[in-house]
Write a protein that holds these residues in place. Structure first.
Motif, PDB file in Angstrom:
ATOM      1  N   GLY A   9     -15.077   4.564   8.667  1.00  0.00           N
ATOM      2  CA  GLY A   9     -14.135   4.608   7.567  1.00  0.00           C
ATOM      3  C   GLY A   9     -13.633   3.217   7.234  1.00  0.00           C
ATOM      4  N   GLY A  10     -12.939   3.141   6.142  1.00  0.00           N
ATOM      5  CA  GLY A  10     -12.350   1.883   5.730  1.00  0.00           C
ATOM      6  C   GLY A  10     -11.251   2.115   4.719  1.00  0.00           C
ATOM      7  N   PHE A  11     -10.466   1.076   4.497  1.00  0.00           N
ATOM      8  CA  PHE A  11      -9.404   1.130   3.505  1.00  0.00           C
ATOM      9  C   PHE A  11      -9.095  -0.278   3.035  1.00  0.00           C
ATOM     10  CE2 PHE A  11      -7.481   1.079   7.712  1.00  0.00           C
ATOM     11  CZ  PHE A  11      -6.528   0.074   7.619  1.00  0.00           C
ATOM     12  N   SER A  12      -8.433  -0.363   1.886  1.00  0.00           N
ATOM     13  CA  SER A  12      -8.152  -1.666   1.294  1.00  0.00           C
ATOM     14  C   SER A  12      -6.743  -2.151   1.615  1.00  0.00           C
ATOM     15  CB  SER A  12      -8.350  -1.621  -0.221  1.00  0.00           C
ATOM     16  OG  SER A  12      -7.351  -0.842  -0.845  1.00  0.00           O
ATOM     17  N   VAL A  13      -6.588  -3.467   1.495  1.00  0.00           N
ATOM     18  CA  VAL A  13      -5.296  -4.132   1.612  1.00  0.00           C
ATOM     19  C   VAL A  13      -5.249  -5.232   0.554  1.00  0.00           C
ATOM     20  CG1 VAL A  13      -5.021  -3.649   4.085  1.00  0.00           C
ATOM     21  CG2 VAL A  13      -6.106  -5.783   3.358  1.00  0.00           C
ATOM     22  N   ASP A  14      -4.050  -5.713   0.273  1.00  0.00           N
ATOM     23  CA  ASP A  14      -3.935  -6.793  -0.696  1.00  0.00           C
ATOM     24  C   ASP A  14      -3.838  -8.165  -0.056  1.00  0.00           C
ATOM     25  OD1 ASP A  14      -1.411  -6.345   0.335  1.00  0.00           O
ATOM     26  OD2 ASP A  14      -0.443  -6.036  -1.592  1.00  0.00           O
ATOM     27  N   ASP A  15      -3.674  -8.217   1.272  1.00  0.00           N
ATOM     28  CA  ASP A  15      -3.533  -9.490   1.975  1.00  0.00           C
ATOM     29  C   ASP A  15      -4.163  -9.349   3.367  1.00  0.00           C
ATOM     30  OD1 ASP A  15      -2.617 -11.696   3.497  1.00  0.00           O
ATOM     31  OD2 ASP A  15      -0.673 -11.739   2.462  1.00  0.00           O
ATOM     32  N   VAL A  16      -5.351  -9.898   3.528  1.00  0.00           N
ATOM     33  CA  VAL A  16      -6.087  -9.754   4.791  1.00  0.00           C
ATOM     34  C   VAL A  16      -5.357 -10.444   5.942  1.00  0.00           C
ATOM     35  CG1 VAL A  16      -8.237 -10.353   5.988  1.00  0.00           C
ATOM     36  CG2 VAL A  16      -8.320  -9.378   3.696  1.00  0.00           C
ATOM     37  N   ALA A  17      -4.778 -11.611   5.703  1.00  0.00           N
ATOM     38  CA  ALA A  17      -4.066 -12.327   6.771  1.00  0.00           C
ATOM     39  C   ALA A  17      -2.867 -11.520   7.271  1.00  0.00           C
ATOM     40  CB  ALA A  17      -3.629 -13.711   6.292  1.00  0.00           C
ATOM     41  N   ALA A  18      -2.106 -10.938   6.353  1.00  0.00           N
ATOM     42  CA  ALA A  18      -0.960 -10.108   6.752  1.00  0.00           C
ATOM     43  C   ALA A  18      -1.432  -8.870   7.501  1.00  0.00           C
ATOM     44  CB  ALA A  18      -0.139  -9.714   5.525  1.00  0.00           C
ATOM     45  N   ARG A  20      -4.214  -8.602   9.278  1.00  0.00           N
ATOM     46  CA  ARG A  20      -4.679  -9.032  10.598  1.00  0.00           C
ATOM     47  C   ARG A  20      -3.497  -9.215  11.558  1.00  0.00           C
ATOM     48  NH1 ARG A  20      -9.285 -11.404  12.785  1.00  0.00           N
ATOM     49  NH2 ARG A  20      -8.850 -12.498  14.738  1.00  0.00           N
ATOM     50  N   ALA A  21      -2.454  -9.896  11.103  1.00  0.00           N
ATOM     51  CA  ALA A  21      -1.277 -10.110  11.951  1.00  0.00           C
ATOM     52  C   ALA A  21      -0.642  -8.775  12.351  1.00  0.00           C
ATOM     53  CB  ALA A  21      -0.267 -10.996  11.227  1.00  0.00           C
ATOM     54  N   PHE A  22      -0.528  -7.859  11.415  1.00  0.00           N
ATOM     55  CA  PHE A  22       0.095  -6.579  11.700  1.00  0.00           C
ATOM     56  C   PHE A  22      -0.728  -5.753  12.694  1.00  0.00           C
ATOM     57  CE2 PHE A  22       0.659  -2.032  10.719  1.00  0.00           C
ATOM     58  CZ  PHE A  22       2.010  -1.902  10.959  1.00  0.00           C
ATOM     59  N   TYR A  23      -2.012  -5.594  12.402  1.00  0.00           N
ATOM     60  CA  TYR A  23      -2.846  -4.745  13.253  1.00  0.00           C
ATOM     61  C   TYR A  23      -3.092  -5.372  14.622  1.00  0.00           C
ATOM     62  CZ  TYR A  23      -3.455  -1.475   9.468  1.00  0.00           C
ATOM     63  OH  TYR A  23      -3.210  -0.532   8.495  1.00  0.00           O
ATOM     64  N   ALA A  24      -3.258  -6.685  14.680  1.00  0.00           N
ATOM     65  CA  ALA A  24      -3.522  -7.345  15.966  1.00  0.00           C
ATOM     66  C   ALA A  24      -2.237  -7.611  16.736  1.00  0.00           C
ATOM     67  CB  ALA A  24      -4.289  -8.648  15.740  1.00  0.00           C
ATOM     68  N   ASP A  25      -1.296  -8.285  16.105  1.00  0.00           N
ATOM     69  CA  ASP A  25      -0.104  -8.730  16.825  1.00  0.00           C
ATOM     70  C   ASP A  25       0.946  -7.628  16.977  1.00  0.00           C
ATOM     71  OD1 ASP A  25      -1.386 -11.197  16.847  1.00  0.00           O
ATOM     72  OD2 ASP A  25      -0.270 -11.956  15.120  1.00  0.00           O
TER      73      ASP A  25
END
Length: 131
Positions: A9-18, A20-25
């Motif tokens: 599956g997949g989904f969209s976001v408007d800011d990849v950096a934000a 990444r920080a949210f999902y990882a950190d």
């Protein structure tokens, strides 16, 4: 034909950096990045279940829950995520009415909804672990 395909599956976001920080950190997930897209490496039955997160300039957040994270103890999960800055949705006066912590307790499994930086809806849901 597709029964042996390793669908994901997949989904969209408007800011990849934000994202990444949210999902990882914040959520502590293993996240990799390639070609401007993220892959969330989620646990699944029989192995890893990758989920693609891709940029979309005209992104509109999903109005439904895109990812459910089963947890053994919803109280502990909500407290831990709240301490990391996650804000849980509260719904009042609706069939999905939540308490002050954001936990739905009126039938079915205990569940609490929150959003990612792109406002996609996610949830923690109290469910038994694998068995």
């Amino acid at each position: 034909m597709l029964q042996d395909s390793h669908a994901f599956g997949g989904f969209s976001v408007d800011d990849v950096a934000a994202a990444r920080a949210f999902y990882a950190d914040t959520l502590g997930l293993r996240v990799t990045e390639e070609n401007g897209m993220l892959t969330l490496h989620l646990a699944g039955e029989g192995g890893e279940r990758p989920t693609l997160v891709y940029p979309k300039p005209n992104h509109e957040p999903a109005s439904f829950t895109i990812l459910n994270f089963p947890v053994d103890d919803i109280e502990a999960a909500v407290d831990e995520l709240t301490a990391k800055g996650v804000i849980f949705e509260t719904y009042a006066g609706t069939p999905m009415e939540t308490d002050a912590k954001g936990v739905f307790r009126k039938g079915g499994p205990l569940i609490a909804w929150f959003t990612d930086p792109a406002r996609n809806v996610l949830a923690v849901i109290e469910a038994p672990g694998p068995g």
